[in-house]
Scaffold this motif. Structure first.
Motif, PDB file in Angstrom:
ATOM      1  N   VAL A   1      -7.440   0.318   3.461  1.00  0.00           N
ATOM      2  CA  VAL A   1      -7.386   1.551   4.242  1.00  0.00           C
ATOM      3  C   VAL A   1      -6.030   1.730   4.674  1.00  0.00           C
ATOM      4  CG1 VAL A   1      -9.660   1.333   5.018  1.00  0.00           C
ATOM      5  CG2 VAL A   1      -7.958   0.455   6.322  1.00  0.00           C
ATOM      6  N   GLY A   2      -4.892   0.645   4.548  1.00  0.00           N
ATOM      7  CA  GLY A   2      -3.412   0.876   4.307  1.00  0.00           C
ATOM      8  C   GLY A   2      -2.971   0.543   5.940  1.00  0.00           C
ATOM      9  N   VAL A   3      -3.704  -0.425   6.583  1.00  0.00           N
ATOM     10  CA  VAL A   3      -3.230  -0.548   8.054  1.00  0.00           C
ATOM     11  C   VAL A   3      -2.739  -1.910   8.487  1.00  0.00           C
ATOM     12  CG1 VAL A   3      -4.536   1.202   8.944  1.00  0.00           C
ATOM     13  CG2 VAL A   3      -5.405  -1.201   8.906  1.00  0.00           C
ATOM     14  N   HIS A   4      -2.871  -3.152   7.417  1.00  0.00           N
ATOM     15  CA  HIS A   4      -2.174  -4.262   7.540  1.00  0.00           C
ATOM     16  C   HIS A   4      -1.586  -4.880   6.308  1.00  0.00           C
ATOM     17  CE1 HIS A   4      -3.319  -5.672  11.730  1.00  0.00           C
ATOM     18  NE2 HIS A   4      -4.393  -5.023  11.527  1.00  0.00           N
ATOM     19  N   TYR A   5      -0.376  -5.595   6.763  1.00  0.00           N
ATOM     20  CA  TYR A   5       0.020  -6.388   5.555  1.00  0.00           C
ATOM     21  C   TYR A   5      -0.877  -7.582   5.475  1.00  0.00           C
ATOM     22  CZ  TYR A   5       4.084  -3.550   6.349  1.00  0.00           C
ATOM     23  OH  TYR A   5       5.019  -2.303   6.535  1.00  0.00           O
TER      24      TYR A   5
ATOM     25  N   ARG B   1       2.820  -0.911  11.534  1.00  0.00           N
ATOM     26  CA  ARG B   1       1.848  -0.939  10.535  1.00  0.00           C
ATOM     27  C   ARG B   1       2.408  -0.528   9.326  1.00  0.00           C
ATOM     28  NH1 ARG B   1      -3.611  -2.100  12.110  1.00  0.00           N
ATOM     29  NH2 ARG B   1      -3.789  -2.098  14.265  1.00  0.00           N
ATOM     30  N   PRO B   2       1.815  -0.723   8.240  1.00  0.00           N
ATOM     31  CA  PRO B   2       2.185  -0.106   6.924  1.00  0.00           C
ATOM     32  C   PRO B   2       2.064   1.470   7.084  1.00  0.00           C
ATOM     33  CG  PRO B   2       0.913  -1.853   6.517  1.00  0.00           C
ATOM     34  CD  PRO B   2       0.775  -1.781   7.865  1.00  0.00           C
ATOM     35  N   ASN B   3       0.726   2.076   7.516  1.00  0.00           N
ATOM     36  CA  ASN B   3       0.563   3.359   7.577  1.00  0.00           C
ATOM     37  C   ASN B   3       1.541   3.972   8.290  1.00  0.00           C
ATOM     38  OD1 ASN B   3      -1.063   2.070   9.669  1.00  0.00           O
ATOM     39  ND2 ASN B   3      -1.231   3.981  10.340  1.00  0.00           N
TER      40      ASN B   3
ATOM     41  N   LEU C   1      10.470 -13.145   2.886  1.00  0.00           N
ATOM     42  CA  LEU C   1       8.908 -13.387   3.224  1.00  0.00           C
ATOM     43  C   LEU C   1       8.674 -11.719   3.650  1.00  0.00           C
ATOM     44  CD1 LEU C   1       8.779 -16.545   5.342  1.00  0.00           C
ATOM     45  CD2 LEU C   1       7.783 -16.168   3.176  1.00  0.00           C
ATOM     46  N   GLN C   2       9.183 -11.197   4.537  1.00  0.00           N
ATOM     47  CA  GLN C   2       8.717  -9.611   4.532  1.00  0.00           C
ATOM     48  C   GLN C   2       8.776  -8.986   3.458  1.00  0.00           C
ATOM     49  OE1 GLN C   2      11.394  -8.550   7.698  1.00  0.00           O
ATOM     50  NE2 GLN C   2       9.856  -8.774   9.314  1.00  0.00           N
ATOM     51  N   GLN C   3       9.690  -9.076   2.407  1.00  0.00           N
ATOM     52  CA  GLN C   3       9.653  -8.290   1.414  1.00  0.00           C
ATOM     53  C   GLN C   3       8.597  -8.827   0.434  1.00  0.00           C
ATOM     54  OE1 GLN C   3      11.387  -5.564   0.367  1.00  0.00           O
ATOM     55  NE2 GLN C   3      10.059  -5.510  -1.332  1.00  0.00           N
ATOM     56  N   TRP C   4       8.140  -9.850   0.222  1.00  0.00           N
ATOM     57  CA  TRP C   4       7.279 -10.376  -0.433  1.00  0.00           C
ATOM     58  C   TRP C   4       5.836  -9.944   0.212  1.00  0.00           C
ATOM     59  CZ3 TRP C   4       8.794 -16.284  -0.809  1.00  0.00           C
ATOM     60  CH2 TRP C   4       9.515 -16.542  -1.727  1.00  0.00           C
ATOM     61  N   ASP C   5       5.637 -10.036   1.338  1.00  0.00           N
ATOM     62  CA  ASP C   5       4.488  -9.361   2.211  1.00  0.00           C
ATOM     63  C   ASP C   5       4.420  -7.864   1.740  1.00  0.00           C
ATOM     64  OD1 ASP C   5       2.341  -9.950   3.809  1.00  0.00           O
ATOM     65  OD2 ASP C   5       3.589  -9.397   5.588  1.00  0.00           O
ATOM     66  N   ARG C   6       5.731  -6.946   1.957  1.00  0.00           N
ATOM     67  CA  ARG C   6       5.509  -5.617   1.541  1.00  0.00           C
ATOM     68  C   ARG C   6       5.082  -5.635   0.243  1.00  0.00           C
ATOM     69  NH1 ARG C   6       9.778  -5.074   5.266  1.00  0.00           N
ATOM     70  NH2 ARG C   6      11.381  -5.801   3.490  1.00  0.00           N
TER      71      ARG C   6
ATOM     72  N   PHE D   1       1.353  -6.354  -0.199  1.00  0.00           N
ATOM     73  CA  PHE D   1       0.582  -5.216   0.182  1.00  0.00           C
ATOM     74  C   PHE D   1       0.538  -3.846  -0.775  1.00  0.00           C
ATOM     75  CE2 PHE D   1       0.626  -1.334   2.570  1.00  0.00           C
ATOM     76  CZ  PHE D   1      -0.698  -1.268   3.013  1.00  0.00           C
ATOM     77  N   ILE D   2       1.517  -3.698  -1.206  1.00  0.00           N
ATOM     78  CA  ILE D   2       1.734  -2.399  -2.161  1.00  0.00           C
ATOM     79  C   ILE D   2       0.868  -2.456  -3.211  1.00  0.00           C
ATOM     80  CG2 ILE D   2       3.191  -0.945  -3.577  1.00  0.00           C
ATOM     81  CD1 ILE D   2       5.525  -1.371  -1.383  1.00  0.00           C
ATOM     82  N   TYR D   3       0.944  -3.887  -3.834  1.00  0.00           N
ATOM     83  CA  TYR D   3       0.039  -4.143  -5.049  1.00  0.00           C
ATOM     84  C   TYR D   3      -1.510  -4.060  -4.426  1.00  0.00           C
ATOM     85  CZ  TYR D   3      -2.282  -6.533  -8.692  1.00  0.00           C
ATOM     86  OH  TYR D   3      -3.113  -7.020  -9.563  1.00  0.00           O
ATOM     87  N   LEU D   4      -1.701  -4.853  -3.561  1.00  0.00           N
ATOM     88  CA  LEU D   4      -3.087  -4.859  -3.333  1.00  0.00           C
ATOM     89  C   LEU D   4      -3.684  -3.519  -2.818  1.00  0.00           C
ATOM     90  CD1 LEU D   4      -3.244  -8.347  -1.331  1.00  0.00           C
ATOM     91  CD2 LEU D   4      -4.166  -7.638  -3.640  1.00  0.00           C
ATOM     92  N   ASN D   5      -2.935  -2.885  -2.014  1.00  0.00           N
ATOM     93  CA  ASN D   5      -3.358  -1.444  -1.417  1.00  0.00           C
ATOM     94  C   ASN D   5      -3.444  -0.547  -2.790  1.00  0.00           C
ATOM     95  OD1 ASN D   5      -2.298   1.464  -0.719  1.00  0.00           O
ATOM     96  ND2 ASN D   5      -3.505   0.583   0.905  1.00  0.00           N
ATOM     97  N   SER D   6      -2.992  -0.667  -3.676  1.00  0.00           N
ATOM     98  CA  SER D   6      -2.830   0.209  -4.993  1.00  0.00           C
ATOM     99  C   SER D   6      -4.162  -0.034  -5.729  1.00  0.00           C
ATOM    100  CB  SER D   6      -1.809   0.088  -5.972  1.00  0.00           C
ATOM    101  OG  SER D   6      -1.923  -1.136  -6.734  1.00  0.00           O
ATOM    102  N   LEU D   7      -4.789  -1.158  -5.345  1.00  0.00           N
ATOM    103  CA  LEU D   7      -5.946  -1.391  -6.244  1.00  0.00           C
ATOM    104  C   LEU D   7      -7.244  -0.580  -5.708  1.00  0.00           C
ATOM    105  CD1 LEU D   7      -5.833  -5.554  -6.475  1.00  0.00           C
ATOM    106  CD2 LEU D   7      -5.309  -3.699  -8.174  1.00  0.00           C
ATOM    107  N   GLY D   8      -7.001   0.054  -4.600  1.00  0.00           N
ATOM    108  CA  GLY D   8      -8.253   0.837  -3.988  1.00  0.00           C
ATOM    109  C   GLY D   8      -8.693   1.859  -4.987  1.00  0.00           C
ATOM    110  N   ILE D   9      -9.835   2.062  -5.038  1.00  0.00           N
ATOM    111  CA  ILE D   9     -10.436   3.395  -6.061  1.00  0.00           C
ATOM    112  C   ILE D   9     -11.126   4.237  -5.042  1.00  0.00           C
ATOM    113  CG2 ILE D   9     -12.182   3.639  -7.616  1.00  0.00           C
ATOM    114  CD1 ILE D   9     -11.797   0.568  -8.462  1.00  0.00           C
ATOM    115  N   GLU D  10     -10.856   5.505  -5.309  1.00  0.00           N
ATOM    116  CA  GLU D  10     -11.273   6.482  -4.511  1.00  0.00           C
ATOM    117  C   GLU D  10     -12.597   6.644  -4.077  1.00  0.00           C
ATOM    118  OE1 GLU D  10     -10.605  11.439  -4.172  1.00  0.00           O
ATOM    119  OE2 GLU D  10      -8.986  10.140  -5.128  1.00  0.00           O
ATOM    120  N   GLU D  11     -13.547   6.150  -5.251  1.00  0.00           N
ATOM    121  CA  GLU D  11     -14.780   6.432  -5.236  1.00  0.00           C
ATOM    122  C   GLU D  11     -15.483   5.375  -4.089  1.00  0.00           C
ATOM    123  OE1 GLU D  11     -13.510   6.138  -8.106  1.00  0.00           O
ATOM    124  OE2 GLU D  11     -13.638   8.297  -8.509  1.00  0.00           O
TER     125      GLU D  11
END
Length: 185
Positions: free
Chosen positions: A151-155, A86-88, A5-10, A13-23
Motif C-alpha cells: 500500500v506504499g507506507v513502509h520501507y 513514509r515512502p508515500n 543501507l537507506q539506499q538499499w532499503d529504498r 521498497f520500490i521493487y517490492l511495491n512495484s509487484l503490487g497488482i491492481e486487481e
C-alpha cells in the motif's frame, strides 16, 4: 554506510511495491486495516479460555493487552524521535511507487509489524503446549507486513525492525510475566 543501507532499503521498497497488482489492491487495503483483524483477536481470547482456568485466561488476555499497549507506546516514541518520512510522503519516490494509503505520521519502525508480531509471539508461546498448529498464527503478521509495503507506507527496514522489536517484546512478556503467571500451579 548508513546512506548505503537507506539506499538499499529504498531500492528494495520500490521493487517490492512495484509487484503490487491492481486487481488485488482491495485485498491489501482490507488486510492492512487493523479493525479487520478483530475476529482473530477474539479467537486468541477464546483460546485462552479453552486452555487455562478462567482466572488465568483473564490474566492471559490482560497480559496480551499490556503487550499491545507497551508495543504501541514504544513504537510511537521511536517514530516521533527518529522522524523518518513514509515512502508515500517522500516526494523523491512519488512517481516511482504505488500509493494506496496516505498516513501522515512517521515510518520508522512499523507499528503494524511490531504490534502484530508482539501479540502473535506472546499468544503462540502461551498456547503452544496445547495447540501445535498455533504457529500458523504467524500468517497474520506476515500478511500484515506485506500489505504495508504494497500500500506504499513502509520501507522493508521499517518492517524488519518492527517485526524484530515486536517479537522481542512478545518473548520478554512471556518469559518474565506470562510464563510465571499462566504456568504456575
Amino acid at each position: 554506510m548508513w546512506e548505503q543501507l537507506q539506499q538499499w532499503d529504498r531500492s528494495l521498497f520500490i521493487y517490492l511495491n512495484s509487484l503490487g497488482i491492481e486487481e488485488y489492491d482491495a485485498f491489501w487495503i482490507f488486510v492492512t486495516k487493523i479493525e479487520h483483524w478483530t475476529p482473530l483477536y477474539i479467537l486468541f481470547f477464546i483460546l485462552f479460555f479453552i486452555v487455562y482456568t478462567r482466572r488465568k485466561a483473564f490474566m492471559g488476555v490482560g497480559i496480551t493487552l499490556l503487550v499491545f499497549v507497551t508495543t504501541l507506546g514504544l513504537t510511537e516514541l521511536v517514530k516521533n524521535t527518529v522522524g523518518r518520512l513514509r515512502p508515500n510522503n517522500n516526494t523523491e519516490l512519488s512517481e516511482l511507487i504505488r500509493v494506496l494509503q496516505t498516513p501522515g505520521n512517521f515510518s520508522f519502525f512499523s507499528g503494524h509489524a511490531a504490534v502484530s508480531f508482539a501479540i502473535t509471539t506472546f499468544v503462540v508461546l502461551a498456547l503452544r503446549s496445547r495447540f501445535k498448529w498455533v504457529y500458523l498464527f504467524y500468517i497474520w503478521p506476515l500478511l500484515f507486513i506485506m500489505s504495508r509495503i504494497l500500500v506504499g507506507v513502509h520501507y522493508p527496514g521499517d518492517i524488519f525492525v518492527g517485526a524484530l522489536v515486536g517479537t522481542t517484546i512478545g518473548f520478554v512478556f512471556w518469559k518474565y510475566l506470562g510464563r510465571r503467571l499462566l504456568l504456575k500451579a
